[in-house]
Scaffold this motif. Structure first.
Motif, PDB file in Angstrom:
ATOM      1  N   ALA A 237     -56.331 -45.365  66.349  1.00  0.00           N
ATOM      2  CA  ALA A 237     -54.839 -45.020  65.089  1.00  0.00           C
ATOM      3  C   ALA A 237     -53.797 -45.658  66.058  1.00  0.00           C
ATOM      4  O   ALA A 237     -53.638 -45.847  67.581  1.00  0.00           O
ATOM      5  CB  ALA A 237     -54.562 -43.085  65.402  1.00  0.00           C
ATOM      6  N   VAL A 238     -52.340 -45.689  64.987  1.00  0.00           N
ATOM      7  CA  VAL A 238     -51.695 -46.737  66.325  1.00  0.00           C
ATOM      8  C   VAL A 238     -50.224 -46.234  66.193  1.00  0.00           C
ATOM      9  O   VAL A 238     -50.154 -45.124  64.751  1.00  0.00           O
ATOM     10  CB  VAL A 238     -51.936 -47.960  65.595  1.00  0.00           C
ATOM     11  CG1 VAL A 238     -50.180 -48.988  66.000  1.00  0.00           C
ATOM     12  CG2 VAL A 238     -52.839 -48.624  65.448  1.00  0.00           C
ATOM     13  N   LYS A 239     -48.837 -45.416  67.460  1.00  0.00           N
ATOM     14  CA  LYS A 239     -48.202 -45.166  67.487  1.00  0.00           C
ATOM     15  C   LYS A 239     -47.287 -46.306  66.501  1.00  0.00           C
ATOM     16  O   LYS A 239     -47.378 -47.458  67.046  1.00  0.00           O
ATOM     17  CB  LYS A 239     -47.483 -45.061  68.920  1.00  0.00           C
ATOM     18  CG  LYS A 239     -46.347 -44.177  68.729  1.00  0.00           C
ATOM     19  CD  LYS A 239     -46.053 -43.723  70.275  1.00  0.00           C
ATOM     20  CE  LYS A 239     -44.673 -43.214  70.108  1.00  0.00           C
ATOM     21  NZ  LYS A 239     -44.427 -42.659  71.993  1.00  0.00           N
ATOM     22  N   ALA A 240     -46.312 -46.004  65.671  1.00  0.00           N
ATOM     23  CA  ALA A 240     -45.566 -47.169  65.007  1.00  0.00           C
ATOM     24  C   ALA A 240     -44.060 -47.375  66.204  1.00  0.00           C
ATOM     25  O   ALA A 240     -43.845 -47.037  67.080  1.00  0.00           O
ATOM     26  CB  ALA A 240     -44.504 -46.488  64.364  1.00  0.00           C
ATOM     27  N   ALA A 241     -44.070 -49.135  66.257  1.00  0.00           N
ATOM     28  CA  ALA A 241     -43.314 -49.491  66.646  1.00  0.00           C
ATOM     29  C   ALA A 241     -41.856 -49.488  67.066  1.00  0.00           C
ATOM     30  O   ALA A 241     -41.562 -48.872  65.962  1.00  0.00           O
ATOM     31  CB  ALA A 241     -43.751 -50.987  67.077  1.00  0.00           C
TER      32      ALA A 241
END
Length: 241
Positions: A237-241
Protein backbone atom coordinates in the motif's frame (compact mmCIF):
# COMPACT_ATOMS: atom_id res chain seq x y z
CA UNK A 1 14.86 -16.68 32.62
CA UNK A 2 17.36 -18.09 30.15
CA UNK A 3 17.84 -21.81 29.74
CA UNK A 4 21.48 -22.50 28.75
CA UNK A 5 22.30 -23.96 25.37
CA UNK A 6 21.44 -27.64 25.37
CA UNK A 7 24.04 -30.31 24.64
CA UNK A 8 22.77 -33.06 22.38
CA UNK A 9 23.84 -35.91 20.13
CA UNK A 10 23.39 -35.79 16.35
CA UNK A 11 22.08 -39.28 15.74
CA UNK A 12 18.99 -37.87 14.04
CA UNK A 13 19.28 -35.41 11.17
CA UNK A 14 15.56 -34.71 11.01
CA UNK A 15 14.14 -34.41 14.53
CA UNK A 16 14.18 -30.79 15.75
CA UNK A 17 16.48 -30.11 18.70
CA UNK A 18 16.07 -27.24 21.15
CA UNK A 19 19.05 -24.90 20.97
CA UNK A 20 17.75 -22.37 23.50
CA UNK A 21 14.49 -21.66 25.28
CA UNK A 22 13.65 -18.40 27.04
CA UNK A 23 10.70 -17.07 28.97
CA UNK A 24 10.32 -13.34 28.34
CA UNK A 25 7.82 -10.53 28.83
CA UNK A 26 5.78 -11.71 25.83
CA UNK A 27 5.88 -15.43 26.62
CA UNK A 28 8.15 -18.27 25.63
CA UNK A 29 10.46 -18.07 22.63
CA UNK A 30 12.44 -21.08 21.39
CA UNK A 31 15.21 -21.59 18.86
CA UNK A 32 15.28 -25.10 17.37
CA UNK A 33 17.51 -26.78 14.84
CA UNK A 34 16.79 -29.46 12.26
CA UNK A 35 19.48 -31.37 10.39
CA UNK A 36 23.06 -30.29 9.67
CA UNK A 37 24.75 -32.12 12.52
CA UNK A 38 27.61 -30.24 14.16
CA UNK A 39 26.67 -26.96 12.51
CA UNK A 40 27.30 -28.26 9.01
CA UNK A 41 25.59 -26.74 6.01
CA UNK A 42 22.01 -27.85 5.69
CA UNK A 43 21.01 -27.01 9.26
CA UNK A 44 17.62 -25.31 9.46
CA UNK A 45 16.84 -23.06 12.44
CA UNK A 46 13.28 -22.42 13.59
CA UNK A 47 11.83 -19.75 15.85
CA UNK A 48 8.84 -20.84 17.94
CA UNK A 49 6.85 -18.30 19.99
CA UNK A 50 4.38 -19.45 22.63
CA UNK A 51 4.29 -22.88 21.02
CA UNK A 52 3.51 -21.50 17.54
CA UNK A 53 5.93 -21.86 14.63
CA UNK A 54 6.89 -18.43 13.28
CA UNK A 55 9.63 -18.89 10.68
CA UNK A 56 12.73 -20.85 9.75
CA UNK A 57 15.86 -20.57 7.62
CA UNK A 58 14.79 -23.09 4.97
CA UNK A 59 13.78 -20.59 2.27
CA UNK A 60 13.52 -16.83 2.69
CA UNK A 61 11.92 -15.99 -0.67
CA UNK A 62 8.92 -14.24 0.84
CA UNK A 63 11.08 -12.26 3.28
CA UNK A 64 13.22 -11.04 0.37
CA UNK A 65 10.12 -10.24 -1.67
CA UNK A 66 8.92 -8.08 1.22
CA UNK A 67 11.95 -5.82 0.77
CA UNK A 68 12.15 -5.94 -3.03
CA UNK A 69 8.47 -5.17 -3.55
CA UNK A 70 8.65 -2.15 -1.24
CA UNK A 71 11.67 -0.76 -3.06
CA UNK A 72 10.10 -1.33 -6.48
CA UNK A 73 6.91 0.48 -5.41
CA UNK A 74 8.72 3.66 -4.36
CA UNK A 75 8.67 6.63 -6.74
CA UNK A 76 11.41 6.33 -9.35
CA UNK A 77 14.61 8.17 -8.55
CA UNK A 78 13.98 8.69 -4.83
CA UNK A 79 17.50 9.19 -3.40
CA UNK A 80 18.76 7.09 -0.47
CA UNK A 81 15.37 5.86 0.78
CA UNK A 82 15.09 4.77 4.41
CA UNK A 83 13.47 1.44 5.27
CA UNK A 84 12.14 0.18 8.59
CA UNK A 85 12.03 -3.60 8.96
CA UNK A 86 9.56 -4.69 11.61
CA UNK A 87 10.73 -7.96 13.12
CA UNK A 88 14.30 -9.26 12.91
CA UNK A 89 13.14 -12.89 12.71
CA UNK A 90 15.77 -15.17 11.19
CA UNK A 91 17.37 -12.18 9.47
CA UNK A 92 16.52 -12.72 5.80
CA UNK A 93 14.79 -9.36 5.30
CA UNK A 94 17.56 -7.43 7.04
CA UNK A 95 20.33 -9.22 5.16
CA UNK A 96 18.57 -8.64 1.84
CA UNK A 97 18.01 -4.95 2.53
CA UNK A 98 21.62 -4.39 3.58
CA UNK A 99 22.82 -6.11 0.40
CA UNK A 100 20.93 -3.51 -1.67
CA UNK A 101 23.04 -0.34 -2.06
CA UNK A 102 20.02 1.79 -2.99
CA UNK A 103 18.76 1.81 0.60
CA UNK A 104 20.21 4.80 2.40
CA UNK A 105 19.23 3.75 5.93
CA UNK A 106 18.10 0.37 7.27
CA UNK A 107 16.39 0.26 10.67
CA UNK A 108 15.23 -3.03 12.16
CA UNK A 109 12.98 -3.24 15.22
CA UNK A 110 12.87 -6.39 17.37
CA UNK A 111 11.28 -6.69 20.80
CA UNK A 112 12.58 -10.15 21.75
CA UNK A 113 15.98 -9.97 23.41
CA UNK A 114 16.51 -13.67 22.75
CA UNK A 115 16.17 -13.18 18.99
CA UNK A 116 18.68 -10.32 19.05
CA UNK A 117 21.13 -12.48 21.03
CA UNK A 118 20.80 -15.35 18.53
CA UNK A 119 21.88 -12.89 15.84
CA UNK A 120 24.57 -11.13 17.84
CA UNK A 121 26.32 -14.20 19.24
CA UNK A 122 24.36 -17.25 18.15
CA UNK A 123 23.79 -19.39 15.07
CA UNK A 124 21.67 -16.81 13.25
CA UNK A 125 24.74 -14.56 12.96
CA UNK A 126 25.62 -16.58 9.86
CA UNK A 127 22.71 -14.80 8.16
CA UNK A 128 22.83 -11.33 9.67
CA UNK A 129 26.35 -10.51 10.91
CA UNK A 130 27.40 -8.62 7.77
CA UNK A 131 24.14 -6.68 7.68
CA UNK A 132 24.34 -5.73 11.35
CA UNK A 133 27.89 -4.47 10.81
CA UNK A 134 26.79 -2.27 7.89
CA UNK A 135 27.01 1.42 8.92
CA UNK A 136 23.57 2.05 7.40
CA UNK A 137 21.97 -0.44 9.81
CA UNK A 138 20.38 0.47 13.13
CA UNK A 139 18.96 -2.24 15.40
CA UNK A 140 16.34 -1.11 17.92
CA UNK A 141 15.40 -3.39 20.81
CA UNK A 142 11.84 -2.19 21.31
CA UNK A 143 8.22 -3.03 20.56
CA UNK A 144 7.29 -2.22 16.96
CA UNK A 145 3.76 -1.03 17.75
CA UNK A 146 5.09 1.36 20.41
CA UNK A 147 7.82 2.60 18.08
CA UNK A 148 5.35 3.38 15.31
CA UNK A 149 3.02 5.23 17.67
CA UNK A 150 5.59 7.26 19.59
CA UNK A 151 8.65 7.75 17.40
CA UNK A 152 9.10 10.90 15.38
CA UNK A 153 11.19 9.09 12.77
CA UNK A 154 9.91 8.81 9.22
CA UNK A 155 10.75 6.21 6.58
CA UNK A 156 10.24 5.75 2.88
CA UNK A 157 9.22 2.13 3.37
CA UNK A 158 7.89 0.00 6.20
CA UNK A 159 8.49 -3.73 5.74
CA UNK A 160 6.55 -5.51 8.47
CA UNK A 161 6.85 -9.22 9.23
CA UNK A 162 5.16 -9.68 12.60
CA UNK A 163 3.78 -12.99 13.83
CA UNK A 164 2.04 -14.75 10.92
CA UNK A 165 0.39 -11.68 9.45
CA UNK A 166 -2.80 -9.70 10.05
CA UNK A 167 -5.06 -12.74 10.22
CA UNK A 168 -3.06 -14.78 12.75
CA UNK A 169 -1.11 -13.16 15.57
CA UNK A 170 0.66 -15.22 18.19
CA UNK A 171 0.61 -12.49 20.83
CA UNK A 172 -2.46 -10.32 21.37
CA UNK A 173 -0.52 -7.04 21.49
CA UNK A 174 0.62 -7.49 17.88
CA UNK A 175 -2.98 -7.44 16.67
CA UNK A 176 -3.01 -3.70 17.27
CA UNK A 177 -0.57 -3.24 14.41
CA UNK A 178 -3.26 -4.18 11.90
CA UNK A 179 -6.08 -2.20 13.55
CA UNK A 180 -7.25 1.20 12.21
CA UNK A 181 -5.13 2.87 14.91
CA UNK A 182 -2.08 0.78 14.01
CA UNK A 183 -2.42 1.45 10.29
CA UNK A 184 -2.81 5.17 11.00
CA UNK A 185 0.48 5.01 12.93
CA UNK A 186 2.10 3.34 9.91
CA UNK A 187 0.89 6.15 7.63
CA UNK A 188 2.27 8.73 10.06
CA UNK A 189 5.73 7.16 9.92
CA UNK A 190 5.83 7.19 6.10
CA UNK A 191 7.07 9.98 3.87
CA UNK A 192 4.71 11.11 1.05
CA UNK A 193 4.75 8.38 -1.59
CA UNK A 194 6.13 5.94 0.97
CA UNK A 195 5.27 2.25 0.87
CA UNK A 196 3.83 -0.08 3.49
CA UNK A 197 4.65 -3.76 2.84
CA UNK A 198 3.16 -6.40 5.15
CA UNK A 199 4.08 -10.09 5.06
CA UNK A 200 1.31 -12.59 5.70
CA UNK A 201 1.00 -16.37 5.80
CA UNK A 202 -2.18 -16.11 3.75
CA UNK A 203 -4.00 -13.63 1.49
CA UNK A 204 -6.61 -11.42 3.09
CA UNK A 205 -9.20 -9.42 1.16
CA UNK A 206 -10.34 -8.00 4.52
CA UNK A 207 -6.87 -6.58 5.22
CA UNK A 208 -6.72 -5.05 1.74
CA UNK A 209 -9.99 -3.28 2.52
CA UNK A 210 -8.62 -2.16 5.89
CA UNK A 211 -5.63 -0.60 4.11
CA UNK A 212 -7.93 1.33 1.78
CA UNK A 213 -10.07 2.46 4.70
CA UNK A 214 -6.91 3.70 6.43
CA UNK A 215 -6.26 6.05 3.51
CA UNK A 216 -3.67 4.07 1.57
CA UNK A 217 -3.66 3.96 -2.24
CA UNK A 218 -2.34 1.41 -4.72
CA UNK A 219 -3.31 -1.52 -2.51
CA UNK A 220 -2.33 -4.88 -4.01
CA UNK A 221 -1.04 -8.31 -3.01
CA UNK A 222 1.91 -10.30 -4.35
CA UNK A 223 2.03 -14.07 -3.78
CA UNK A 224 4.86 -16.54 -3.22
CA UNK A 225 3.89 -20.01 -4.40
CA UNK A 226 4.56 -22.80 -1.92
CA UNK A 227 4.78 -26.55 -2.49
CA UNK A 228 1.59 -27.23 -0.53
CA UNK A 229 -1.20 -25.16 0.91
CA UNK A 230 -1.97 -21.45 0.81
CA UNK A 231 0.77 -19.15 -0.59
CA UNK A 232 2.64 -16.62 1.49
CA UNK A 233 1.85 -13.06 0.42
CA UNK A 234 3.06 -9.48 0.69
CA UNK A 235 0.38 -6.80 0.99
CA UNK A 236 1.47 -3.47 -0.50
CA UNK A 237 0.00 0.00 0.00
CA UNK A 238 1.19 3.54 -0.76
CA UNK A 239 0.80 6.78 1.19
CA UNK A 240 -0.43 9.46 -1.21
CA UNK A 241 2.23 12.00 -2.18
Amino acid sequence: MTVPYVRYDHDSETAPVTVERREGPYGEVVLRRRGGGGGASGAVYEIIANGCFLMDTSDGRSERLLVDAALAALPAGRPDPAVLIGGLGVGFSLAHAAAEPRWGRVTVVEREGAVIDWHRAGPLAAISAEALADPRTELLHTDLVAHLRTSGAVYDALCLDIDNGPGWTVTEDNGGLYSPTGLAACRARLTPGGVLAVWSAQPSAEFEEALRNAGFAGVRTEEITVARGVPDVVHLAVKAA
